[in-house]
Design a protein around this motif. Structure first.
Motif, PDB file in Angstrom:
ATOM      1  N   LYS A 164      30.338  20.968  -5.261  1.00  0.00           N
ATOM      2  CA  LYS A 164      29.643  19.916  -5.998  1.00  0.00           C
ATOM      3  C   LYS A 164      28.339  20.400  -6.616  1.00  0.00           C
ATOM      4  CE  LYS A 164      27.943  15.162  -5.624  1.00  0.00           C
ATOM      5  NZ  LYS A 164      27.802  13.977  -4.728  1.00  0.00           N
ATOM      6  N   VAL A 167      29.123  22.923  -9.489  1.00  0.00           N
ATOM      7  CA  VAL A 167      29.606  22.261 -10.704  1.00  0.00           C
ATOM      8  C   VAL A 167      28.484  21.463 -11.365  1.00  0.00           C
ATOM      9  CG1 VAL A 167      31.161  20.453 -11.546  1.00  0.00           C
ATOM     10  CG2 VAL A 167      32.003  22.190  -9.968  1.00  0.00           C
ATOM     11  N   CYS A 171      28.177  22.792 -14.953  1.00  0.00           N
ATOM     12  CA  CYS A 171      29.183  22.125 -15.792  1.00  0.00           C
ATOM     13  C   CYS A 171      28.864  20.683 -16.164  1.00  0.00           C
ATOM     14  CB  CYS A 171      30.545  22.132 -15.074  1.00  0.00           C
ATOM     15  SG  CYS A 171      31.019  23.718 -14.354  1.00  0.00           S
ATOM     16  N   SER A 172      28.021  20.033 -15.387  1.00  0.00           N
ATOM     17  CA  SER A 172      27.834  18.587 -15.557  1.00  0.00           C
ATOM     18  C   SER A 172      27.138  18.218 -16.862  1.00  0.00           C
ATOM     19  CB  SER A 172      27.046  18.006 -14.372  1.00  0.00           C
ATOM     20  OG  SER A 172      25.745  18.555 -14.318  1.00  0.00           O
ATOM     21  N   HIS A 175      30.248  17.714 -18.928  1.00  0.00           N
ATOM     22  CA  HIS A 175      31.345  16.949 -18.329  1.00  0.00           C
ATOM     23  C   HIS A 175      30.776  15.902 -17.377  1.00  0.00           C
ATOM     24  CE1 HIS A 175      34.093  19.902 -20.016  1.00  0.00           C
ATOM     25  NE2 HIS A 175      33.335  20.860 -19.497  1.00  0.00           N
ATOM     26  N   TYR A 184      37.119  15.656 -19.815  1.00  0.00           N
ATOM     27  CA  TYR A 184      36.893  15.933 -18.394  1.00  0.00           C
ATOM     28  C   TYR A 184      35.517  15.438 -17.949  1.00  0.00           C
ATOM     29  CZ  TYR A 184      40.962  18.978 -18.712  1.00  0.00           C
ATOM     30  OH  TYR A 184      42.228  19.467 -18.907  1.00  0.00           O
ATOM     31  N   PHE A 186      33.257  15.627 -14.607  1.00  0.00           N
ATOM     32  CA  PHE A 186      33.146  16.294 -13.312  1.00  0.00           C
ATOM     33  C   PHE A 186      32.078  15.670 -12.415  1.00  0.00           C
ATOM     34  CE2 PHE A 186      34.678  20.520 -15.359  1.00  0.00           C
ATOM     35  CZ  PHE A 186      35.980  20.018 -15.384  1.00  0.00           C
ATOM     36  N   LEU A 192      36.988  16.060 -11.084  1.00  0.00           N
ATOM     37  CA  LEU A 192      37.124  17.510 -11.013  1.00  0.00           C
ATOM     38  C   LEU A 192      38.549  17.918 -10.669  1.00  0.00           C
ATOM     39  CD1 LEU A 192      35.660  20.237 -11.168  1.00  0.00           C
ATOM     40  CD2 LEU A 192      35.123  20.002  -8.735  1.00  0.00           C
ATOM     41  N   LEU A 201      40.552  24.419 -14.480  1.00  0.00           N
ATOM     42  CA  LEU A 201      39.276  24.760 -13.842  1.00  0.00           C
ATOM     43  C   LEU A 201      39.222  26.247 -13.521  1.00  0.00           C
ATOM     44  CD1 LEU A 201      36.562  23.917 -12.629  1.00  0.00           C
ATOM     45  CD2 LEU A 201      37.755  23.518 -10.462  1.00  0.00           C
TER      46      LEU A 201
END
Length: 239
Positions: A164, A167, A171-172, A175, A184, A186, A192, A201
C-alpha cells in the motif's frame, strides 16, 4: 586646476566602486547542496538510516507520480518553468532552500490554504506522510544521497505494511479517485487487484515487453518489483 579635477574624479570613481562592491556583498547567497550540478547521487556507503530521507528512494517517486504528468512539471511542458523529473531539475527550478523547508516553494505549495495555489493543482493534495517526507528531506539539507545496499525483505510482504505505501508513493498520483488513468484506481485494495488479475501490474512495474512501463518517468527498484511479485504470487491478499 586640472590636477585637482583629476584627483576629485579619481576619488569619486573609487568611492563608487567601493559602494558597488559593498552593495554586492549585501545580496544574500543561498547555500548550495553538496552536488548541485548533476544527477549522480552520493553513495554514503552506509546502511540506510531510518531517520534519513533519501531523494531517489523517498522523494522522487512522490514527485514523479503526482507532479510530472502531461501538462504539468515535466521536461516537455515545464509548467511555470518548474521541472520535477530528476534531482538536478528539482534543485534548479523548484526554489528548494536546503535546510529551510518553510522558505522553499517546493514545500510551500504543498501546504497552501488557497486551492488555486496548492499543488498538485486541481487534484487531491499529497498525504500528510508524503508532505512530511518532502519537508524532512529539505530540512536535512536536500541532498542527493543513496544509502548502502541493504537486504531486500521479501519474507514478510503484506499489503498494509509494504504494498500500500509503495503504490501510494509511486502510483497514486495517476491512479486515484479523481484520476483513474487507464481506468485503474489504486486507492483501494480492490482497485489494485484489478490490475493484478489481468497481469498488468507486474508487467508494468517490471517494464516487460508489451506493457506500458510504470511508474511514469521512473522505475521501481529491483527489491520493490520483487516484493510486488511475491505479494501477487501469494494471492495479493488484503493483509
Amino acid at each position: 586646476m586640472k590636477e585637482i579635477f583629476q584627483q576629485y574624479t579619481g576619488f569619486i570613481m573609487l568611492f563608487g566602486l567601493g559602494f558597488f562592491m559593498a552593495c554586492k556583498h549585501e545580496i544574500p547567497v543561498q547555500p548550495a547542496p553538496e552536488n548541485p550540478s548533476n544527477n549522480n547521487p552520493v553513495d554514503t556507503g552506509q546502511p540506510c538510516d531510518p531517520n534519513t530521507v533519501y531523494f531517489q528512494r523517498d522523494v522522487l517517486p512522490i514527485l514523479l507520480s503526482n507532479c510530472t504528468m502531461s501538462g504539468c512539471h515535466n521536461a516537455t511542458d515545464r509548467e511555470d518553468g518548474v521541472v520535477l523529473d530528476n534531482y538536478a531539475n528539482v534543485m534548479a527550478t523548484a526554489d528548494v532552500r536546503p535546510g529551510n523547508a518553510g522558505g522553499s516553494d517546493l514545500f510551500e505549495v504543498l501546504v497552501e490554504d488557497d486551492k488555486d495555489k496548492r499543488m498538485p493543482y486541481g487534484r487531491n493534495s499529497l498525504t500528510e506522510a508524503q508532505i512530511q517526507i518532502i519537508q524532512t528531506w529539505i530540512n536535512q539539507g536536500a541532498r542527493n544521497e543513496i544509502c548502502g545496499t541493504s537486504t531486500c525483505d521479501t519474507a514478510s510482504v503484506t499489503y498494509s505494511a509494504v504494498i500500500k505505501p509503495l503504490v501510494q508513493n509511486n502510483c497514486s498520483g495517476c491512479h486515484n479517485n479523481s484520476l483513474a488513468s487507464g481506468g485503474y484506481n489504486f486507492s483501494t485494495h480492490a482497485g489494485l487487484v484489478v490490475a493484478v488479475n489481468n497481469g498488468r501490474l507486474v508487467g508494468a512495474v517490471s517494464h516487460a515487453a508489451g506493457f506500458v512501463p510504470m511508474p511514469q518517468g521512473g522505475k521501481l527498484t529491483d527489491c520493490q518489483v520483487s516484493q510486488i511479485k511475491k505479494w501477487v504470487n501469494f494471492g495479493a491478499l488484503n493483509n
